[in-house]
Design a protein around this motif. Structure first.
Motif, PDB file in Angstrom:
ATOM      1  N   LYS A 144      38.265  32.416  31.618  1.00 32.43           N
ATOM      2  CA  LYS A 144      38.813  33.983  31.850  1.00 32.43           C
ATOM      3  C   LYS A 144      37.468  34.771  32.595  1.00 32.43           C
ATOM      4  O   LYS A 144      37.924  36.101  33.077  1.00 32.43           O
ATOM      5  CB  LYS A 144      39.016  34.643  30.512  1.00 32.43           C
TER       6      LYS A 144
ATOM      7  N   GLN B  53      35.292  34.888  38.474  1.00 34.05           N
ATOM      8  CA  GLN B  53      35.274  35.998  39.270  1.00 34.05           C
ATOM      9  C   GLN B  53      36.365  35.713  40.542  1.00 34.05           C
ATOM     10  O   GLN B  53      36.280  34.808  41.354  1.00 34.05           O
ATOM     11  CB  GLN B  53      33.892  36.070  40.081  1.00 34.05           C
TER      12      GLN B  53
ATOM     13  N   TYR C  89      48.952  41.053  38.938  1.00 30.46           N
ATOM     14  CA  TYR C  89      49.811  41.323  38.005  1.00 30.46           C
ATOM     15  C   TYR C  89      49.620  40.244  36.865  1.00 30.46           C
ATOM     16  O   TYR C  89      49.434  40.504  35.590  1.00 30.46           O
ATOM     17  CB  TYR C  89      51.234  41.924  38.070  1.00 30.46           C
TER      18      TYR C  89
ATOM     19  N   LYS D  41      46.001  39.805  35.554  1.00 34.04           N
ATOM     20  CA  LYS D  41      45.832  41.075  34.756  1.00 34.04           C
ATOM     21  C   LYS D  41      46.377  40.727  33.320  1.00 34.04           C
ATOM     22  O   LYS D  41      45.683  40.869  32.256  1.00 34.04           O
ATOM     23  CB  LYS D  41      46.001  42.453  35.231  1.00 34.04           C
TER      24      LYS D  41
ATOM     25  N   GLY E 206      44.420  38.390  31.150  1.00 32.48           N
ATOM     26  CA  GLY E 206      43.060  38.751  30.693  1.00 32.48           C
ATOM     27  C   GLY E 206      42.108  38.728  31.736  1.00 32.48           C
ATOM     28  O   GLY E 206      40.702  38.674  31.494  1.00 32.48           O
ATOM     29  N   TYR E 207      42.410  38.468  32.850  1.00 35.14           N
ATOM     30  CA  TYR E 207      41.414  38.337  34.320  1.00 35.14           C
ATOM     31  C   TYR E 207      41.127  39.562  34.990  1.00 35.14           C
ATOM     32  O   TYR E 207      41.858  40.535  34.277  1.00 35.14           O
ATOM     33  CB  TYR E 207      41.728  37.134  35.183  1.00 35.14           C
ATOM     34  N   ASN E 208      40.235  39.876  35.469  1.00 35.85           N
ATOM     35  CA  ASN E 208      39.781  41.038  36.156  1.00 35.85           C
ATOM     36  C   ASN E 208      39.716  40.818  37.706  1.00 35.85           C
ATOM     37  O   ASN E 208      38.681  40.986  38.398  1.00 35.85           O
ATOM     38  CB  ASN E 208      38.498  41.786  35.835  1.00 35.85           C
ATOM     39  N   PRO E 209      41.107  40.841  38.404  1.00 36.46           N
ATOM     40  CA  PRO E 209      41.094  40.362  39.870  1.00 36.46           C
ATOM     41  C   PRO E 209      40.484  41.593  40.566  1.00 36.46           C
ATOM     42  O   PRO E 209      40.572  42.789  40.347  1.00 36.46           O
ATOM     43  CB  PRO E 209      42.420  40.334  39.872  1.00 36.46           C
ATOM     44  N   ILE E 210      40.110  41.224  41.754  1.00 39.36           N
ATOM     45  CA  ILE E 210      39.542  42.088  42.791  1.00 39.36           C
ATOM     46  C   ILE E 210      40.553  41.789  43.921  1.00 39.36           C
ATOM     47  O   ILE E 210      40.626  40.635  44.281  1.00 39.36           O
ATOM     48  CB  ILE E 210      38.113  41.929  43.078  1.00 39.36           C
TER      49      ILE E 210
ATOM     50  N   LEU F  51      45.899  47.431  38.937  1.00 33.08           N
ATOM     51  CA  LEU F  51      45.612  46.177  38.536  1.00 33.08           C
ATOM     52  C   LEU F  51      44.216  45.861  38.761  1.00 33.08           C
ATOM     53  O   LEU F  51      43.611  44.831  38.050  1.00 33.08           O
ATOM     54  CB  LEU F  51      46.385  45.091  39.460  1.00 33.08           C
ATOM     55  N   GLY F  52      43.363  46.354  39.617  1.00 28.96           N
ATOM     56  CA  GLY F  52      41.722  46.287  39.599  1.00 28.96           C
ATOM     57  C   GLY F  52      41.182  47.080  40.851  1.00 28.96           C
ATOM     58  O   GLY F  52      41.788  47.717  41.317  1.00 28.96           O
ATOM     59  N   ASP F  53      39.822  46.673  40.972  1.00 27.12           N
ATOM     60  CA  ASP F  53      39.171  47.161  41.916  1.00 27.12           C
ATOM     61  C   ASP F  53      39.863  46.708  43.698  1.00 27.12           C
ATOM     62  O   ASP F  53      40.239  45.509  43.690  1.00 27.12           O
ATOM     63  CB  ASP F  53      37.691  46.936  41.850  1.00 27.12           C
TER      64      ASP F  53
END
Length: 260
Positions: A109, A112, A130, A133, A136-140, A160-162
């Motif tokens: 998780k 990057q 989506y 997210k 539990g991931y933090n997508p860019i 959804l993220g940066d």
């Protein structure tokens, strides 16, 4: 995954740009939409167009669970897509779905992850982002286009993220191409997902190989049938010639025989 032939009812037709529309659909009888995964697509029948005989492959843009809606982002490039863009709420459109495979997601998780979309190739990145997210991931996200007006669904991506942006004319974000963006220079990513024009994807694939980054691409070959029968979408791979619509459209770049 089971495939369905369905008449879906149009709930909304949004013109996002001169050349792009967002169509939203739900089931006619109020039942739940069938399961669909990021990267898959629908073969959409176009009614009322005398020059359009085959279905049109459209990436699944998003599944709105709360409203039981399927979103399809459509670029107007020919008679078929132009006719499809004229449908009104309440009308029904016949589709075969879901078709194709899906993206693979790393187990860690903390990985990057960067999702890179160019033009209409941003479409599958929204649903993938989506799902990442949700898990539990933090997508860019890195979105590329010719100009600011060609950047689509920016508001949705930002939830959804940066989000980082490149435009060829410099009207939004950094000027240039996605492979030149500083986010790729200043960060180390474990995985890249991408969809867009083939030259863009090949440039990203070259970047990924150079930096030893796992990379998956969503190919946009001409997919007339969606089930591997017509052989219109054949791609050369390490396993021979295979149909993108049946074995793809998602491929790890190590499987493709691209000269990069």
């Amino acid at each position: 995954m089971k495939k369905y032939i369905l008449d879906l009812k149009v709930t909304e037709n949004l013109r996002l740009h001169t050349n792009y529309v967002l169509l939203k659909f739900t089931t006619v009888d109020g039942s739940s939409l069938p399961p669909m995964a990021p990267g898959q697509f629908a073969e959409v029948r176009v009614d009322g167009s005398p020059t359009t005989f085959l279905r049109r492959p459209i990436s699944i843009n998003y599944i709105d669970m709360d409203n039981n809606e399927l979103w399809l982002l459509i670029q107007l490039v020919g008679d078929g897509t132009k006719k499809l863009s004229t449908v009104s709420p309440g009308q029904t459109v016949n589709m075969v779905l879901p078709l194709g495979n899906t993206f693979t997601i790393p187990e860690d998780k903390a990985s990057q992850l960067i999702l890179i979309g160019g033009g209409i190739g941003t479409a599958p990145m929204l649903y993938l982002g989506y799902e990442l997210k949700q898990q539990g991931y933090n997508p860019i996200f890195l979105l590329g286009a010719r100009s600011a007006t060609d950047i689509l669904q920016l508001k949705e991506f930002k939830t959804l993220g940066d989000v980082f942006i490149t435009t060829e004319d410099g009207t939004l974000g950094e000027k240039g191409y996605v492979t030149q963006h500083s986010v790729l220079i200043e960060n180390k990513f474990d995985k890249i997902y991408t969809c867009g024009p083939k030259p863009m994807m090949m440039a990203i694939a070259k970047y990924a190989k150079t930096h030893n980054i796992d990379c998956e691409v969503s190919l946009e070959n001409n997919m007339a049938c969606g089930v591997g029968a017509c052989l219109c979408c054949v791609e050369k791979t390490t396993e021979g010639h295979i149909c993108v619509c049946k074995e793809g459209p998602i491929f790890n770049i190590n499987k493709l025989l691209w000269q990069i």
